[in-house]
Write a protein that holds these residues in place. Sequence first.
Motif, PDB file in Angstrom:
ATOM      1  N   GLN A 182       0.831  -1.215   0.000  1.00  0.00           N
ATOM      2  CA  GLN A 182       0.000   0.000   0.000  1.00  0.00           C
ATOM      3  C   GLN A 182       0.866   1.265   0.000  1.00  0.00           C
ATOM      4  N   LEU A 183       2.047   1.178   0.620  1.00  0.00           N
ATOM      5  CA  LEU A 183       2.941   2.340   0.652  1.00  0.00           C
ATOM      6  C   LEU A 183       3.890   2.368  -0.546  1.00  0.00           C
ATOM      7  N   GLY A 184       3.876   1.322  -1.346  1.00  0.00           N
ATOM      8  CA  GLY A 184       4.753   1.278  -2.517  1.00  0.00           C
ATOM      9  C   GLY A 184       6.197   0.930  -2.199  1.00  0.00           C
ATOM     10  N   ILE A 185       6.410   0.288  -1.043  1.00  0.00           N
ATOM     11  CA  ILE A 185       7.797   0.022  -0.629  1.00  0.00           C
ATOM     12  C   ILE A 185       8.125  -1.471  -0.536  1.00  0.00           C
ATOM     13  N   ALA A 186       7.219  -2.318  -1.048  1.00  0.00           N
ATOM     14  CA  ALA A 186       7.428  -3.760  -0.861  1.00  0.00           C
ATOM     15  C   ALA A 186       8.725  -4.255  -1.499  1.00  0.00           C
ATOM     16  N   ASP A 187       9.221  -3.539  -2.500  1.00  0.00           N
ATOM     17  CA  ASP A 187      10.437  -4.001  -3.180  1.00  0.00           C
ATOM     18  C   ASP A 187      11.708  -3.334  -2.673  1.00  0.00           C
ATOM     19  N   LYS A 188      11.596  -2.430  -1.711  1.00  0.00           N
ATOM     20  CA  LYS A 188      12.791  -1.765  -1.177  1.00  0.00           C
ATOM     21  C   LYS A 188      13.664  -2.781  -0.439  1.00  0.00           C
ATOM     22  N   PRO A 189      14.969  -2.727  -0.647  1.00  0.00           N
ATOM     23  CA  PRO A 189      15.833  -3.737   0.001  1.00  0.00           C
ATOM     24  C   PRO A 189      15.638  -3.842   1.510  1.00  0.00           C
ATOM     25  N   HIS A 190      15.550  -2.706   2.209  1.00  0.00           N
ATOM     26  CA  HIS A 190      15.455  -2.832   3.667  1.00  0.00           C
ATOM     27  C   HIS A 190      14.107  -3.394   4.093  1.00  0.00           C
ATOM     28  N   VAL A 191      13.067  -3.185   3.300  1.00  0.00           N
ATOM     29  CA  VAL A 191      11.764  -3.781   3.620  1.00  0.00           C
ATOM     30  C   VAL A 191      11.814  -5.285   3.351  1.00  0.00           C
ATOM     31  N   GLN A 192      12.448  -5.670   2.268  1.00  0.00           N
ATOM     32  CA  GLN A 192      12.574  -7.105   1.980  1.00  0.00           C
ATOM     33  C   GLN A 192      13.413  -7.791   3.060  1.00  0.00           C
ATOM     34  N   GLU A 193      14.461  -7.119   3.522  1.00  0.00           N
ATOM     35  CA  GLU A 193      15.256  -7.643   4.643  1.00  0.00           C
ATOM     36  C   GLU A 193      14.365  -7.939   5.849  1.00  0.00           C
ATOM     37  N   LYS A 194      13.477  -6.990   6.143  1.00  0.00           N
ATOM     38  CA  LYS A 194      12.643  -7.118   7.345  1.00  0.00           C
ATOM     39  C   LYS A 194      11.588  -8.203   7.173  1.00  0.00           C
ATOM     40  N   LEU A 195      10.978  -8.240   5.993  1.00  0.00           N
ATOM     41  CA  LEU A 195       9.988  -9.304   5.750  1.00  0.00           C
ATOM     42  C   LEU A 195      10.651 -10.674   5.821  1.00  0.00           C
ATOM     43  N   THR A 196      11.828 -10.794   5.243  1.00  0.00           N
ATOM     44  CA  THR A 196      12.538 -12.082   5.260  1.00  0.00           C
ATOM     45  C   THR A 196      12.915 -12.467   6.681  1.00  0.00           C
ATOM     46  N   GLU A 197      13.335 -11.494   7.459  1.00  0.00           N
ATOM     47  CA  GLU A 197      13.681 -11.769   8.849  1.00  0.00           C
ATOM     48  C   GLU A 197      12.458 -12.272   9.626  1.00  0.00           C
ATOM     49  N   MET A 198      11.314 -11.658   9.388  1.00  0.00           N
ATOM     50  CA  MET A 198      10.089 -12.104  10.059  1.00  0.00           C
ATOM     51  C   MET A 198       9.770 -13.562   9.691  1.00  0.00           C
TER      52      MET A 198
ATOM     53  N   GLN B 299      -4.282   7.653   1.891  1.00  0.00           N
ATOM     54  CA  GLN B 299      -4.009   6.746   0.776  1.00  0.00           C
ATOM     55  C   GLN B 299      -2.517   6.704   0.465  1.00  0.00           C
ATOM     56  N   GLY B 300      -2.037   5.510   0.179  1.00  0.00           N
ATOM     57  CA  GLY B 300      -0.658   5.370  -0.280  1.00  0.00           C
ATOM     58  C   GLY B 300      -0.658   5.344  -1.797  1.00  0.00           C
ATOM     59  N   VAL B 301      -0.354   4.173  -2.393  1.00  0.00           N
ATOM     60  CA  VAL B 301      -0.411   4.071  -3.854  1.00  0.00           C
ATOM     61  C   VAL B 301      -1.883   4.023  -4.269  1.00  0.00           C
ATOM     62  N   PRO B 302      -2.191   4.509  -5.501  1.00  0.00           N
ATOM     63  CA  PRO B 302      -3.601   4.648  -5.895  1.00  0.00           C
ATOM     64  C   PRO B 302      -4.381   3.331  -5.966  1.00  0.00           C
ATOM     65  N   GLU B 303      -3.671   2.183  -6.012  1.00  0.00           N
ATOM     66  CA  GLU B 303      -4.383   0.909  -6.141  1.00  0.00           C
ATOM     67  C   GLU B 303      -5.137   0.507  -4.872  1.00  0.00           C
ATOM     68  N   PHE B 304      -4.831   1.141  -3.780  1.00  0.00           N
ATOM     69  CA  PHE B 304      -5.500   0.794  -2.516  1.00  0.00           C
ATOM     70  C   PHE B 304      -6.180   2.027  -1.928  1.00  0.00           C
ATOM     71  N   THR B 305      -7.264   1.817  -1.215  1.00  0.00           N
ATOM     72  CA  THR B 305      -7.990   2.949  -0.615  1.00  0.00           C
ATOM     73  C   THR B 305      -7.510   3.195   0.815  1.00  0.00           C
ATOM     74  N   ALA B 306      -7.871   4.374   1.328  1.00  0.00           N
ATOM     75  CA  ALA B 306      -7.554   4.703   2.716  1.00  0.00           C
ATOM     76  C   ALA B 306      -8.224   3.699   3.666  1.00  0.00           C
TER      77      ALA B 306
END
Lengths: 363, 363, 363, 363
Positions: free
Chosen positions: C181-197, C280-287
């Motif tokens: 929703q924030l458009g950051i799913a592909d950012k390296p540090h976000v991927q690091e955190k998701l993988t760690e979880m 709203q973050g990216v337009p594909e999702f609503t508030a």
Amino acid sequence: MKYVQRNDLALAGAMTDVKGVRTLRPSEQPNRDAYVHVVEEKAGGIVVRGAKANITGVAVVDEVVVMPTRAMTERDAEYAVSFAIPLDTPGVKVVVGRQINDGRRLEGGEIDGLPYMFNHEGLLILEDVFVPWERVFLYKEWRWAAQFVEVFSNYHRQGYAGCKSGLGDVIIGTAHGLARQLGIADKPHVQEKLTEMVFLNEAIYSAGLAASWEARRLLKNGGWWVDPMYANVTKHLVARFPYEVAKLSHDIAGGLLGTAPSEADLKNPELRPLLEKYLQGVPEFTAEERLRMLRLLENTSLSVAYLVESVHGAGSPQAQRISIQRVYDFQRAEAIARRLAGLKAEASGDARAEPRRPAEAEK
Amino acid sequence: MKYVQRNDLALAGAMTDVKGVRTLRPSEQPNRDAYVHVVEEKAGGIVVRGAKANITGVAVVDEVVVMPTRAMTERDAEYAVSFAIPLDTPGVKVVVGRQINDGRRLEGGEIDGLPYMFNHEGLLILEDVFVPWERVFLYKEWRWAAQFVEVFSNYHRQGYAGCKSGLGDVIIGTAHGLARQLGIADKPHVQEKLTEMVFLNEAIYSAGLAASWEARRLLKNGGWWVDPMYANVTKHLVARFPYEVAKLSHDIAGGLLGTAPSEADLKNPELRPLLEKYLQGVPEFTAEERLRMLRLLENTSLSVAYLVESVHGAGSPQAQRISIQRVYDFQRAEAIARRLAGLKAEASGDARAEPRRPAEAEK
Amino acid sequence: MKYVQRNDLALAGAMTDVKGVRTLRPSEQPNRDAYVHVVEEKAGGIVVRGAKANITGVAVVDEVVVMPTRAMTERDAEYAVSFAIPLDTPGVKVVVGRQINDGRRLEGGEIDGLPYMFNHEGLLILEDVFVPWERVFLYKEWRWAAQFVEVFSNYHRQGYAGCKSGLGDVIIGTAHGLARQLGIADKPHVQEKLTEMVFLNEAIYSAGLAASWEARRLLKNGGWWVDPMYANVTKHLVARFPYEVAKLSHDIAGGLLGTAPSEADLKNPELRPLLEKYLQGVPEFTAEERLRMLRLLENTSLSVAYLVESVHGAGSPQAQRISIQRVYDFQRAEAIARRLAGLKAEASGDARAEPRRPAEAEK
Amino acid sequence: MKYVQRNDLALAGAMTDVKGVRTLRPSEQPNRDAYVHVVEEKAGGIVVRGAKANITGVAVVDEVVVMPTRAMTERDAEYAVSFAIPLDTPGVKVVVGRQINDGRRLEGGEIDGLPYMFNHEGLLILEDVFVPWERVFLYKEWRWAAQFVEVFSNYHRQGYAGCKSGLGDVIIGTAHGLARQLGIADKPHVQEKLTEMVFLNEAIYSAGLAASWEARRLLKNGGWWVDPMYANVTKHLVARFPYEVAKLSHDIAGGLLGTAPSEADLKNPELRPLLEKYLQGVPEFTAEERLRMLRLLENTSLSVAYLVESVHGAGSPQAQRISIQRVYDFQRAEAIARRLAGLKAEASGDARAEPRRPAEAEK
């Protein structure tokens, strides 16, 4: 313990006794010499016996300052002794201990021979050593042993901030160099690791700064007393973070850190062209540069100085925990919590509102 | 952002824009108002539109100081704007956010109703708000946005040392009180946990002290510039250790922390004698004392203020990591490592021996 | 304790006594009812009194199975009692405890009202409850209390692998959704955190699988005995990792997790267009999608079920540590070490070469 | 890579290429030989060139099995090659790497000479080696390189469970022995540390068990495919926990771990009585027993095998993270979260309700 050089006199502080059975006091030990003690009192001075362990740089100092290593009771009075002697006093023996990779020095190489590492630790044995009175600082005044230890330890614990974060800087710099040699310095996960190393290293240093800045000036002699909480926090961070910094540096360096060939192989005419070809990363750096940086990382990140000494120097982690627990004012924290929870202060009065202040010192 | 009270004027600093698509600059956003910006220039001032999120205490301040939240390029010039306005300026709306357990306040209890918690965070909406020129601090000077953010953030990051370790003290005091109520305060594993909580809490505080003491005095206006490395280290410790402190406090408090009955049940005449009997630990404390301390622990250790805000306040962890990476001098560390490894400095000259010094400040 | 549903009968296991003074045995307590005990023996059965705490789902079960919570001595014999009773037996009272955000349910909303959370924990009070003999499983056989506890606890500890990693999957999925929703799913540090979880969550689950697969079949009744080491390792991981997973999910979600407006504000006609624009973050999702996901994350990642229960369910961390220490064969490990170090086995014979094997079970 | 012995044939798997510039594919490297590749095709076989690094035990095997180390594209086809050759094939060179303390072996001692450590790692250089067709397993079939790597890596990663937790057992046993020699084995903080070491060690092993038990049987050849998630979780735990186990073992062992005298000093007639007196802990153990155990701990807990190889063996931590991220079904987790939050499934259909299943395998 640490050695310091003032003008042309190098000193080592010797505190840690060999301790024998750890759960017994000095006077209760089956081996009466497990702690340094007075064996005879003479007209001109005293005769002492025992041994002090883990003394950094002990073989190259002019003098050693011997101090008690723990609080004493009246029964331990003969163990409450502090003095300074030249290292070449009759009856003094030094046994230098082994350190990682020391055997390689015998090979005489300029890479594998650890030319940048000169530290050593040793055991100081005192076999009925005579100390003249003018060099005795504490003599059976057992009540002062605890404070002696506390003051020295807190300074020593604060001091590790610079010692270990300095070594940490070398390790960070080496890892950064190796990352550049492999062409990965800009990779996100490598940057994450380098940043983490810096964070851990600077956290250690910042605690040490706090311990110094928050020092209190002693009323009588104008000296400064390092803050005991932050000094112990510093050392406790030192007892943890270097292992993590080491691990991250190994991660960045690559597996070759554990498998790199010897200097002799690199200099072997038959192998040299092959190793130059196969150990090179990006063309801007040579295989020899890589091997030198790998050896530096191996011998800093896995050294006694960075790992074992970080745990045990200036007292083991448990000693810092005891200090932290003692210095913190749990009763005051609980009193504040009770007030917030709508409860009255306890009748016992130990749930006080005002912070403890040391009587003997001012800011 | 934080609010501060000076004399009789309460202020809130409003920095965090709602940001829309996080990977796009202000001028690239599909929603033009995703960052606060100038929509019109008039003779007497400017008209601004947008919203600022996560503002602590925003509903009770006299004035808000609006600042940019990131570095800008020339295309983002209309977003490079800073000003102060009274909260009751026409066009200003505040939407207060929810916090853990806020629904319990409606019940009106003196225990469950969180009487000790008054903090709130909110969203500030600016609908075409007019700001007179004398209250505009930055107007389309996009080059200064980055430094604006950096200076404010570093102060804010340092400030968390006191904010969160103060809350930590309350949590430690509450856990200590609950341990005494259960009769376990002297158990070794409980002492281990209390000591660990203190260590983590004081590590946070010590980094904050270092950031303050190592501040540099600015040449021109006599103000002080907090040390950027230690300020970021402080906040990064804050982004980690509170979750660990919270976990340890839960461990000590016991499972009742998550299952304790309501205040209404305790006051119910039929249940009260039973709950007084079964919730009591050692006889020196009552069941009500235990319930009050459990509720305090629940609403501090699981609060937005101690957990979520510790992660995101004054910038998310990634923002601190970027700062730490920027401030640290990797080239110098590598140059030292190379020298130790027997290698020459690199021709590029970026492997320098001297530390970086900020030109605009002195110690 | 956990409740299970078999056919049309829902059961809750009730083990944890309220315990009074934690350092005293049942028979030593100032409050004789601090542990459930037999107060009278009748012709048709027994009369019991006391209370059991922290029972998951207790208000909606048909029957409760009451078990002792610790090892007993002969003096504690009246506390060595186990039985099953319908929840509506005369003398049984249930006091449901509070959980995070429970007050919001009263508001009746479909977002803020936690429509997806129905769990509760409660206190079971037994006021002189009669239990007929045919429903009594253990009666003053104090020697068996310890094994009773051990067998039940180990199953329970293994069971947390699925319970908490399932909840972990929901938290990971929510964090992933918010990152998109924030458009950051592909950012390296976000991927690091998701993988760690994921890593932390799957580590929990893998230990639970090991505990099940390594179970031993009991000789006599054909049942299976979960492996005690891996069951305790599972629960001990559960007592640690969820706080880290929660922290990482908060990091990804952004500060709005702690400041998001209420459902009522979103539905307010005056505010709705503003909130739709600014949340709203990216337009594909609503508030609204964002608000719903934030509320889900708040009420899972900060729930009693994911945090407090992960620490205390099936026994506090210290209970697992005692079990781990008991199950591990230190003597054998030391014997192997001695052999490698070139030392003889010790005469005492406790430094044995062969592993311990449970006599009563086979693989 | 690991070597295995089957009947009377010892094998080493050689996977890790020297890799040159890490960010470039094999065909893009400035050094064409940075990855092992085919240089010529002949009637009876192929000629290969290149080098494989970090091969455990390589100097003592009969045969090496060479495999590609990464996924390939069509341009990399000449690098997609796998084969087996006897170690004494013309053109094969082995350069054994250095390991911690290897220089001490030259001294010939029975304590300091590491009599219990025989492992080594090495570099395998292939200088235009001829391989007959019947020993070629993969020849320019670049599409299969990725799967080749994945299958081998996952087995290898699972295998570290036993390798490193076995070494962990030795370290735990040594620490336990040293604690007994110092008389502190029953101290609460020592028991805490020993228990923590066991917990970390058994967590590693349990993940490995899960990876094996959850293996799937391959349809065609009856072999088993280790579970990829748990295999990667195993190795990732291995890449972290040993450093913590090492630190705890150093904590228990005391500072003498880094300062203990040499075997030569112990055997020196003048020093021996002094060292026997001062290195002894409790009277039940001799100074020599202590020295032997300290040397064993030094050379296991600080070894390449326990630290560096735990990080890099079977792929660096980042390789496991990529695998974990790939295997986990984020879309499914998000779909479940959305359903709980009262949201519809996304039209894209990637938010599916059913788990992914590998088509080519069954349980």
